[in-house]
Every structure is written in structure tokens, then in C-alpha cells.
Design an enzyme around this catalytic site. Structure first.
Site, PDB file in Angstrom:
ATOM      1  N   SER A   1       0.818  -1.115  -0.270  1.00 28.55           N
ATOM      2  CA  SER A   1      -0.010   0.119   0.142  1.00 28.55           C
ATOM      3  C   SER A   1       1.232   1.233   0.060  1.00 28.55           C
ATOM      4  O   SER A   1       2.315   1.284   0.541  1.00 28.55           O
ATOM      5  CB  SER A   1      -0.550  -0.252   1.776  1.00 28.55           C
ATOM      6  OG  SER A   1      -1.570   1.198   1.522  1.00 28.55           O
TER       7      SER A   1
ATOM      8  N   TYR B   1      -1.902  -0.680  10.401  1.00 28.90           N
ATOM      9  CA  TYR B   1      -1.485  -0.661   8.968  1.00 28.90           C
ATOM     10  C   TYR B   1      -0.627   0.027   8.666  1.00 28.90           C
ATOM     11  O   TYR B   1       0.142  -1.056   7.826  1.00 28.90           O
ATOM     12  CB  TYR B   1      -2.667   0.211   8.629  1.00 28.90           C
ATOM     13  CG  TYR B   1      -3.307  -0.656   7.233  1.00 28.90           C
ATOM     14  CD1 TYR B   1      -4.248  -1.628   6.801  1.00 28.90           C
ATOM     15  CD2 TYR B   1      -2.686   0.249   6.097  1.00 28.90           C
ATOM     16  CE1 TYR B   1      -3.947  -2.170   5.411  1.00 28.90           C
ATOM     17  CE2 TYR B   1      -3.032  -0.056   4.810  1.00 28.90           C
ATOM     18  CZ  TYR B   1      -3.479  -1.304   4.468  1.00 28.90           C
ATOM     19  OH  TYR B   1      -4.615  -1.455   3.209  1.00 28.90           O
TER      20      TYR B   1
END
Length: 317
Positions: free
Chosen positions: A185, A198
Site C-alpha cells: 500500500s 496498518y
């Protein structure tokens, strides 16, 4: 004295030769990269290759499965949701998959990963393309996030990569043939407000994939390729409610576009894929600008507030 001079001369010539070889190889690699910037690299054929995709029950995983099905690959589908994964399996068969098998696997559990991996080896054979796509997001600020949720994030988003590599990389090394794909990501490249756990898990995934690329390269395993994918938020429902105040620079990405770019990156054996392209500039600026300037830019493009409206994936009733 003469022997010392000869020894020094031989050492000098050896050093000079090594330097010239290094400069020649470096120049060639730069020229090659420039050429492929304007002329797309030849796309490799993945027909008959066995592709394992984690998190294949929905989102990117499902779309990737359908694209590889159309390319004639053998598919191995892993997801914790049996029903959704079986649906992907059916869709892949309709899309023309050469062969497809669906397995229920909770990638956060090491023992389960190894157990299902053994099943795959016995029932399907060697995996030649491994796509670690499974991921979860808590969407909570660090001090509001329960420990068990943070641990789950690390187990799914990062540790699962360790276990799948351990399970399938040895055969790739033995065959000197394989492709390791890390779906990370943009949050694995820069810290994001409200995504501490995350980001940490995705940073770990990128670091691991990079180090394994270097390790296989150092061991002269030229047949093993790596692709590391770092997209901004995608319209898969995972980041439902998130917004961008700079849609031109940081658009919420369409899943079909992302999958198309990932497939192209894999087929062209591209190491890094950042989406949108603005992220390449972000990484450069992060390296050269003063911290305060970087924070001002982040504030200007609304990076501090992207998680403000987060609601997350809606569960089907």
C-alpha cells in the site's frame, strides 16, 4: 622491491578492471531502463503457470484471479471466507481458467498456512507465482485500537508473507523459476494519520519483499522475480468512507485499473509499482525536503484527513 612493485601493479590493474566492469554494467543497466521507459518490455507468458492468490474471495484478489484465468493460468485461491472464495472459483472457471482450486485458509494462522500449503503441493503441484494480497484494516487511531486487532493486522498483512514464502519459495529456488508478488500500500511508504498499525504492517511487508528480492539476487537466483505493489486507496470497500481532497494528485483508484496495472507489472517483471504516479514524486520529496516542508505538502493535499470518514467494509447480511 621489484616483487612488491609487481604485486602493487597487479592489484592496481585488478582494481581498475573491476571498476571498468562495474561502470560498464551500470551504464548498460541505466540505458536499458531508459529504453524500457519508452518501449514496453516484452510481456511474459503465464499460460500454464500456477498462480496462488491470497484474499481471493473479493476485491483485488477476485479480479486478479479472473485476469489470470483469461491468461490461461492454473489458479489456487485462498480466502478465509469459503462461500465467497467458491464464488470466485466459479467465476474463474467461466472466465476460462485452465484449472482452478479453492482452499479455505486463514492466513493469520501460521499452522493453517503450512497445512493448506501442503495440500496445494499434493493436489495441484508447484506454485510458480505467489501473490500475497490478503489484507485487513482496523481504521482506528493507535490508542483506540485493541491489541488483538493490531496483532491480527500484522498477522494478515505481514506475517502471512513469511509463512507463504517459507512454504513455496524452496521449490522456486530449486527450479530457479518463480515470481513473488507483494500487494502492499501507499501506507507502506509513508505514515498516515489514523493508520498506525496498518502502516506498520505494510511497511514490514515492503521491507520483507525488498530484502527477499536482494537475497535471491545475491544468491544468483535470476529466475525468481519480485513485484512490490503500493497503491493509494482503492474502491473495493476496504476503505469505505475515506476521501481525498486532491483527486487529481491522489485519486481513489478504480479496482479494474489497479488490477490491469498489476498484471502488466507482473508480466513485464517490474519490481516496483506505485499508484498513482504522484507517489513516485512523494517518495523523492520525502527523501530530499525538510520534514516541515513535507508536512506542509501533506496538509495541502489533505493527507491528514483521509481517514476522517472511514466506515470500513460493510458486512453482508
Amino acid at each position: 622491491m621489484c616483487g612488491v612493485r609487481q604485486k602493487n601493479m597487479a592489484s592496481y590493474l585488478k582494481t581498475t578492471k573491476e571498476l571498468l566492469v562495474f561502470l560498464g554494467k551500470s551504464l548498460f543497466s541505466v540505458l536499458k531502463a531508459l529504453i524500457f521507459t519508452f518501449i514496453p518490455k516484452p510481456r511474459k507468458n503465464v499460460a500454464g503457470e500456477t498462480v496462488l492468490i491470497t484474499g481471493s474471495g473479493s476485491g483485488l484478489g477476485r479480479l486478479l484471479a479472473l485476469q489470470f484465468a483469461r491468461l490461461g493460468s492454473v489458479l489456487v485461491l485462498w480466502d478465509v471466507n469459503t462461500e465467497a472464495n467458491e464464488e470466485t472459483c466459479r467465476m474463474a472457471q467461466e472466465a476460462g481458467a485452465m484449472k482452478v482450486r479453492a482452499y479455505t485458509c486463514d492466513c493469520s494462522q501460521k499452522e493453517e498456512v503450512y497445512k493448506v500449503a501442503d495440500q496445494v503441493k499434493k493436489e495441484v503441484g508447484d506454485v510458480s507465482i505467489l501473490i500475497n494480497n490478503a489484507g485487513i484494516v482496523t481504521g482506528k487511531k493507535f490508542l483506540d485500537c485493541p491489541d488483538e486487532l493490531m496483532e491480527k493486522s500484522f498477522n494478515v498483512n505481514f506475517k502471512a508473507h513469511l509463512w507463504t514464502y517459507k512454504a513455496f519459495l524452496p521449490t522456486m529456488i530449486a527450479n530457479n523459476h518463480g515470481h513473488l508478488v507483494c500487494i502492499s500500500s501507499s501506507a507502506g511508504l509513508v505514515g498516515v494519520n489514523g493508520l498506525a498499525d496498518y502502516c506498520a504492517s505494510k511497511f514490514a511487508a515492503v521491507g520483507f519483499a525488498e530484502s527477499m528480492f536482494v537475497e535471491t539476487f545475491a544468491q544468483k537466483q535470476k529466475g525468481i522475480k519480485t513485484t512490490i505493489v503500493c497503491p493509494f486507496f482503492i474502491k473495493t470497500g476496504m476503505f469505505e468512507g475515506c476521501t481525498t481532497s486532491s483527486p487529481t494528485l491522489l485519486p481513489i483508484l478504480e479496482p479494474e485499473y489497479v488490477v490491469r496495472k498489476i498484471i502488466d507489472a507482473i508480466l513485464q517483471e517490474q519490481l516496483y509499482l506505485y499508484m498513482p504516479k504522484f507517489l513516485y514524486l512523494v517518495m523523492f520529496l520525502k527523501s530530499v525536503l525538510p520534514v516541515k516542508t513535507g508536512l506542509l505538502i501533506a496538509d495541502y493535499v489533505g493527507a491528514f484527513n483521509v481517514m476522517d470518514g472511514f466506515t470500513g467494509q460493510k458486512k453482508k447480511t
